[in-house]
Design a protein around this motif. Structure first.
Motif, mmCIF file in Angstrom:
data_model
loop_
_atom_site.group_PDB
_atom_site.id
_atom_site.type_symbol
_atom_site.label_atom_id
_atom_site.label_comp_id
_atom_site.label_asym_id
_atom_site.label_seq_id
_atom_site.Cartn_x
_atom_site.Cartn_y
_atom_site.Cartn_z
ATOM 1 N N ALA B 150 0.829 -1.203 0.000
ATOM 2 C CA ALA B 150 0.000 0.000 0.000
ATOM 3 C C ALA B 150 0.868 1.260 0.000
ATOM 4 C CB ALA B 150 -0.919 -0.011 1.217
ATOM 5 N N LEU B 151 2.021 1.174 0.648
ATOM 6 C CA LEU B 151 2.908 2.342 0.670
ATOM 7 C C LEU B 151 3.566 2.572 -0.686
ATOM 8 C CD1 LEU B 151 4.641 1.794 4.111
ATOM 9 C CD2 LEU B 151 3.035 3.598 3.531
ATOM 10 N N VAL B 152 3.943 1.471 -1.343
ATOM 11 C CA VAL B 152 4.621 1.599 -2.645
ATOM 12 C C VAL B 152 3.701 2.274 -3.656
ATOM 13 C CG1 VAL B 152 5.508 0.282 -4.613
ATOM 14 C CG2 VAL B 152 6.210 -0.314 -2.317
ATOM 15 N N ILE B 153 2.403 1.920 -3.607
ATOM 16 C CA ILE B 153 1.502 2.436 -4.650
ATOM 17 C C ILE B 153 0.868 3.762 -4.244
ATOM 18 C CG2 ILE B 153 1.020 0.192 -5.665
ATOM 19 C CD1 ILE B 153 -1.727 0.381 -4.160
ATOM 20 N N PHE B 154 1.581 4.550 -3.452
ATOM 21 C CA PHE B 154 1.065 5.863 -3.061
ATOM 22 C C PHE B 154 0.740 6.701 -4.294
ATOM 23 C CE2 PHE B 154 2.009 10.242 -1.341
ATOM 24 C CZ PHE B 154 0.852 10.326 -0.593
ATOM 25 N N ASP B 158 -0.232 6.860 -11.314
ATOM 26 C CA ASP B 158 0.724 6.466 -12.338
ATOM 27 C C ASP B 158 0.606 4.956 -12.544
ATOM 28 O OD1 ASP B 158 2.793 6.136 -13.996
ATOM 29 O OD2 ASP B 158 4.368 6.670 -12.561
ATOM 30 N N LYS B 159 0.248 4.571 -13.796
ATOM 31 C CA LYS B 159 0.006 3.151 -14.077
ATOM 32 C C LYS B 159 1.242 2.307 -13.781
ATOM 33 C CE LYS B 159 -4.185 2.222 -15.557
ATOM 34 N NZ LYS B 159 -4.804 3.500 -15.489
ATOM 35 N N ALA B 160 2.424 2.851 -14.103
ATOM 36 C CA ALA B 160 3.653 2.086 -13.915
ATOM 37 C C ALA B 160 3.864 1.758 -12.439
ATOM 38 C CB ALA B 160 4.842 2.864 -14.461
ATOM 39 N N THR B 161 3.537 2.720 -11.573
ATOM 40 C CA THR B 161 3.693 2.488 -10.134
ATOM 41 C C THR B 161 2.800 1.356 -9.676
ATOM 42 O OG1 THR B 161 4.121 4.832 -9.887
ATOM 43 C CG2 THR B 161 3.617 3.615 -7.896
ATOM 44 N N LEU B 162 1.568 1.378 -10.157
ATOM 45 C CA LEU B 162 0.620 0.343 -9.764
ATOM 46 C C LEU B 162 1.108 -1.019 -10.225
ATOM 47 C CD1 LEU B 162 -2.064 0.266 -8.320
ATOM 48 C CD2 LEU B 162 -3.189 0.249 -10.535
ATOM 49 N N LYS B 163 1.625 -1.056 -11.449
ATOM 50 C CA LYS B 163 2.112 -2.317 -11.997
ATOM 51 C C LYS B 163 3.282 -2.839 -11.155
ATOM 52 C CE LYS B 163 3.210 -4.269 -16.425
ATOM 53 N NZ LYS B 163 3.872 -3.990 -17.683
ATOM 54 N N THR B 164 4.183 -1.912 -10.823
ATOM 55 C CA THR B 164 5.318 -2.278 -9.980
ATOM 56 C C THR B 164 4.847 -2.826 -8.643
ATOM 57 O OG1 THR B 164 6.531 -0.481 -10.962
ATOM 58 C CG2 THR B 164 7.413 -1.384 -8.941
ATOM 59 N N GLY B 165 3.826 -2.144 -8.087
ATOM 60 C CA GLY B 165 3.309 -2.574 -6.794
ATOM 61 C C GLY B 165 2.760 -3.978 -6.861
ATOM 62 N N ILE B 166 2.035 -4.268 -7.928
ATOM 63 C CA ILE B 166 1.435 -5.599 -8.046
ATOM 64 C C ILE B 166 2.519 -6.658 -8.234
ATOM 65 C CG2 ILE B 166 -0.006 -7.020 -9.547
ATOM 66 C CD1 ILE B 166 -1.759 -4.474 -9.838
ATOM 67 N N ARG B 167 3.517 -6.272 -9.013
ATOM 68 C CA ARG B 167 4.639 -7.187 -9.198
ATOM 69 C C ARG B 167 5.281 -7.505 -7.854
ATOM 70 N NH1 ARG B 167 8.343 -6.905 -13.805
ATOM 71 N NH2 ARG B 167 10.083 -8.245 -13.323
ATOM 72 N N TYR B 168 5.431 -6.449 -7.043
ATOM 73 C CA TYR B 168 6.021 -6.609 -5.708
ATOM 74 C C TYR B 168 5.160 -7.547 -4.869
ATOM 75 C CZ TYR B 168 6.926 -5.218 -0.869
ATOM 76 O OH TYR B 168 7.189 -5.218 0.463
#
Lengths: 306, 665
Positions: B150-154, B158-168
């Motif tokens: 939840a902190l990463v996807i603050f 930004d779609k890329a952030t969300l994608k990164t978060g899900i990957r994480y």
């Protein structure tokens, strides 16, 4: 007597650069300056004012002082024969290597502080080549630690020839070779770098200090002389058994320093500088030689198989 | 009894208040709750860390009046509690300034979720190091993963952030799966699931297999090489105070887990030690090698986390090898150096992330090629970044050197009586460690030089101003610790040694620590001399320059006078020769269009050089893509026509019939 080491370093630093200069001038058939010319140059620099680039900031101002301080601090760790170093503890050579690296860090970022592409180039090369050189010193010191069972400069050098095994001589020679080569690369001498070259594109160390002047430049020069002396004294410690009496040791010390300086001078007179992109291979070869020293220790200590 | 249960339940609800209070109070409430958690756990843990006698033992705090759920704090937990609290508190203090611009742009609920997750991350990390029961541990572990997600996807806009978060999130659960498997295997014998049953299992089975499961599970969190593929994306995507906390302490939870398991290992020491050591050496070297190629400042720092996890792992691996060859000195310095590096890394890495965050807020770019000359505009940030850089390179007199020294000295001292194989292992590790040091210097001279020195390369960098004091002040906390560990090392090394003594009872280790502490005092003395020399020379210099003529001119351009900032050495040019050497390992690609011969007036072109993380490509991206394409093909069956589904059912029944007839089913 523990201060013998640091006094010897200063002595060596005093005569070393002059002898190199003199050798080079004789080898090239010039009359040449006296052996204290480098120090006369420094006194001239001290009299001069300074020009600072408007691009530079605090880093550029403090870096030469930090670099010199790191080398002075490193000098505290160098023993002189059986007279131990001023500061000696287990693993002091790790501190020695890392404090020199700290000085290098500052000289690199000081070069980047000028914003000059030439100096950036020098900074990059210095960082790159010294990174490649790093393992050689550590392999060698590890082999020493393995051979003697001790882990400080003082103890290692005192116990180096005590085992009475004559094969240690081979090991000692390899060690001297590695130290000499390390000194050459660290000080940016031939064949890695040519301090007297006239094209900025082909320099390493000289191009990093293009914008230094006056007092700071004097500090930088002092630092280079000191650095050579540090390695010169390491070589002396490796070459001369500490059991010999003090007068003999002092005589050996002087002879070794002069011989080393002459060798460096001769190399610089008769060798061309490496092509820049061949340097990594050359430097990695030094680590290769250090590995050989390690293998010699395995052989000498009869540690194969078990 | 019921009354205290109600109080406890009530206490648990307080964090939820973050959602209810008005926007301007949220930060204050979070801060108070973080501090409350920190103070409470520090009261429990500080006595364990400051008392070096062997009689302290563990502190047990029952969570629920009846039942087995207890918090167990031994020295190892106490040490990690200290590390967690230190960085989390600095992080929340730094967040005040960092989140200020977001206070208007983010909605009430977004901010609430952010603060709540931060708090949850703090508490869950504390619970992770205090819980021994397997199920409770895994729940805390899971809360940690979800809250950090939840902190990463603050910046989820930004779609890329969300994608990164899900990957994480996905990768964390792969790790979770391994941990669950490991705990269940260990628990099958004893009937209970938890760290205690792991010890029981280890005493009666070969250890390597189970250890490997734990190592992979915890290693994904820690970010060891081959398991690191989430790390370089997640750190840059997160806001800086979160990256600082994640990189500084959260990945250390993996190290905690590995240590907890390693300290219970009973046999297979050598193979376990070698596994940790080899993976760590590769992490260390390849981590920093990949870091050098990065131009995104936070991504560069993220790769350095892999490197430093490698150094911590080298210490741990050596400690285990020390257990294998019964070398108490290697045990104490290996584990001790690794543990101290956990603290050290949490300090300088969070400091670096914070100062990088300040740079990002001032310039709105993380690409170091667009920066330059910031030292004059942001002197404090530059100073912090410089201190962080020197410490991360392991240079004296800062803290990084102390932990690396401990690891080094253990190896050097053990060389004397080692067999051939041992000496080859040790000397290779020494070479690796020295090479890591050299590469780190290369990387950070580049990073610091390009970001802070020279002239500004773009207007973004030119218009940067120093952050407000609310962002500056919190960064003094890690700086203070970095310098005090560097200069008062024995104070910090002694608790660390006592952890190792408690965890690996070895009668000799107590005697052995005394000379090491003595050596550390000598190092501090030498460091003091160095600082003294620097001050002396600088003072003399100042006096000297006063009486001399000082002039200010532009940088000498070797005869060329029309120098522009664009002609400065860039990060790409700085790594050019390195890149040449490292090409086979790093696979740098240039994306450009050659100028054709028939083009008289060449058009505008772009040039991009790009370095690829090969491990990520072949270990994560390729298999994931393969799986995706496979699933897509299977998805072709999903036609949406009822006739097809009836056909599938019919075919299935037919299959069952045939299989029954053939007596296979």
């Amino acid at each position: 007597m523990n201060s013998a080491g640091i006094i010897a370093v200063f002595m060596a630093a005093l005569i070393f650069p002059g002898i190199i200069l003199r050798t080079k001038s004789i080898a090239s058939g010039r009359k040449g300056p006296g052996i204290f010319q480098p120090y006369k140059d420094i006194s001239v620099l001290l009299k001069k004012g300074s020009i600072f680039s408007t691009t530079t900031g605090t880093i550029f101002q403090i870096a030469p002082a930090i670099t010199l301080a790191s080398l002075l601090c490193a000098a505290f760790f160098i023993p002189f024969g059986k007279y131990g170093a001023l500061i000696s503890f287990d693993g002091d050579f790790i501190f020695f290597s890392y404090i020199i690296a700290l000085g290098r860090f500052f000289s690199i970022i000081a070069a980047l502080d000028t914003g000059s592409s030439f100096e950036g180039m020098g900074a990059n090369r210095e960082a790159f080549f010294s990174m490649l050189l790093e393992p050689a010193f550590f392999i060698l010191m590890a082999s020493f630690a393995m051979a003697t069972g001790y882990t400080s400069f003082t103890d290692i050098f005192i116990n180096f020839y005590l085992s009475g095994n004559n094969f240690m001589l081979i090991f000692g020679l390899l060690g001297i070779f590695v130290f000499l080569q390390t000194a050459m690369v660290e000080n940016c001498r031939l064949p890695v770098d040519d301090p007297k070259t006239h094209l900025e594109l082909t320099m390493i160390h000289e191009v990093m200090i293009l914008d230094n002047s006056g007092f700071d430049k004097a500090l930088i020069h002092l630092g280079t002389y000191l650095k050579f002396a540090l390695y010169g004294l390491l070589i002396f410690n490796l070459a001369v058994p500490p059991a010999w009496t003090l007068p003999v040791q002092i005589a050996c010390f002087l002879v070794i320093q002069v011989v080393l300086a002459v060798i460096v001078g001769l190399i610089e007179s008769f060798r061309a500088r490496n092509k820049m992109n061949k340097n990594p291979k050359y430097i990695l070869t030094i680590s290769g030689v250090a590995w050989i020293a390690f293998i010699v220790i395995l052989l000498v200590g009869e540690r194969f198989i078990n | 009894m019921a009354f205290s249960a109600i109080i406890k339940a009530g206490l648990l609800c307080i964090p939820a208040l973050i959602f209810l209070v008005p926007k301007s109070w949220k930060y204050l409430l979070t801060l108070i709750l973080v501090l409350a958690g920190a103070v409470l756990t520090m009261i429990w843990s500080i006595p364990l860390l400051t008392d070096f006698t062997n009689t302290v033992g563990t502190k047990i705090i029952p969570l629920v009046s009846e039942g087995k759920l207890v918090l167990t704090i031994d020295r190892l937990s106490a040490f990690f509690i200290f590390v967690i609290n230190l960085t989390v508190i600095t992080g929340i203090l730094y967040a005040y300034g960092y989140l200020k611009p977001y206070r208007n742009s983010k909605s009430n609920i977004q901010l609430s979720i952010h603060y709540f997750s931060y708090l949850l991350l703090h508490y869950s990390m504390l619970l992770v190091v205090m819980l021994r029961d397997g199920l409770a541990f895994l729940i805390a572990w899971e809360i940690m993963a979800v809250s950090s997600f939840a902190l990463v996807i603050f910046d989820a806009e930004d779609k890329a952030t969300l994608k990164t978060g899900i990957r994480y999130l996905v990768q964390m659960h792969i790790g979770m799966f391994f941990l669950l498997m490991a705990f269940l295997i260990a628990g099958k014998e004893t009937g209970t699931v938890g760290f205690d049953s792991v010890g029981t299992y280890f005493s009666s089975h070969p250890n390597f297999g189970l250890f490997l499961l734990f190592f992979i599970g915890f290693g994904i969190k820690a970010g060891f090489l081959f398991l690191h593929t989430w790390l370089p994306d997640a750190h840059p995507a997160a806001p800086s105070h979160v990256s600082g906390v994640m990189s500084g302490v959260m990945i250390k939870m993996g190290i905690y887990g590995i240590l907890r398991v390693v300290f219970q290992v009973q046999n297979d020491f050598l193979s376990i030690g070698l596994t940790i050591l080899i993976v760590s050496i590769l992490s260390g070297i390849l981590g920093v090698m990949m870091a050098i190629m990065q131009h995104d400042i936070k991504r560069l720092l993220a790769y350095h986390s892999i490197e430093n996890i490698g150094i911590i792992g080298i210490g741990t691996g050596l400690g285990v090898i020390g257990l294998a060859i019964q070398n108490p000195f290697l045990i104490i310095t290996g584990f001790g150096g690794g543990l101290l590096h956990v603290l050290n890394h949490s300090l300088f890495k969070s400091l670096l992330f914070f100062s990088a965050g300040t740079v990002y807020q001032a310039t709105h770019t993380r690409n170091i090629e667009h920066l330059g000359g910031l030292a004059k505009k942001m002197p404090w940030t530059a100073l912090f970044f410089l201190i962080g850089s020197l410490a991360i390179c392991g240079l004296p007199p800062f803290n990084g050197f102390i932990s690396e020294y401990l690891i080094y000295i253990g190896m050097f001292r053990s060389l004397a009586h080692s067999s051939m194989y041992q000496s080859i292992i040790l000397i290779s590790t020494i070479v690796a460690l020295s090479l890591i040091g050299g590469l780190a210097i290369f990387c950070f001279t580049k990073a610091f030089g390009i970001i802070f020195l020279g002239e500004a390369r773009t207007t973004k960098a030119d218009e940067a101003t120093e952050a407000r004091f609310t962002s500056i002040l919190p960064q003094f906390i890690p700086v203070l610790f970095i310098i005090s560990i560097g200069l008062l090392s024995a104070w910090f090394a002694q608790p660390v040694f006592s952890i190792v003594q408690e965890a690996t009872p070895h009668p000799e280790t107590i005697i052995l620590t005394t000379p090491v502490l003595e050596d550390l005092r000598s190092i501090n003395f030498a460091g003091g001399i160095f600082i003294g020399l620097v001050i002396l020379i600088l003072l003399y210099r100042q006096r000297h320059l006063k009486s001399r003529h000082i002039a200010y001119e532009p940088t000498w351009g070797c005869g060329y006078t029309a120098v522009t900032p664009k002609q400065q050495y860039t990060a790409t040019s700085f790594v050019y020769n390195y890149n040449h050497l490292a090409k086979p390992l790093l696979q740098t690609r240039k994306i450009m269009e050659e100028i054709r011969e028939d083009e008289i007036f060449p058009e505008k072109r772009t040039f991009v050089s790009h370095s690829e993380d090969l491990i990520r490509k072949y270990l994560a991206d390729k298999p994931a893509n393969w799986l995706l394409s496979l699933l897509k093909r299977i998805a072709a069956m999903q036609t949406g026509k009822i006739q097809h589904y009836i056909l599938y059912a019919f075919l299935f029944m037919l299959l069952v019939l045939i299989l029954t007839y053939l007596k296979i089913l």
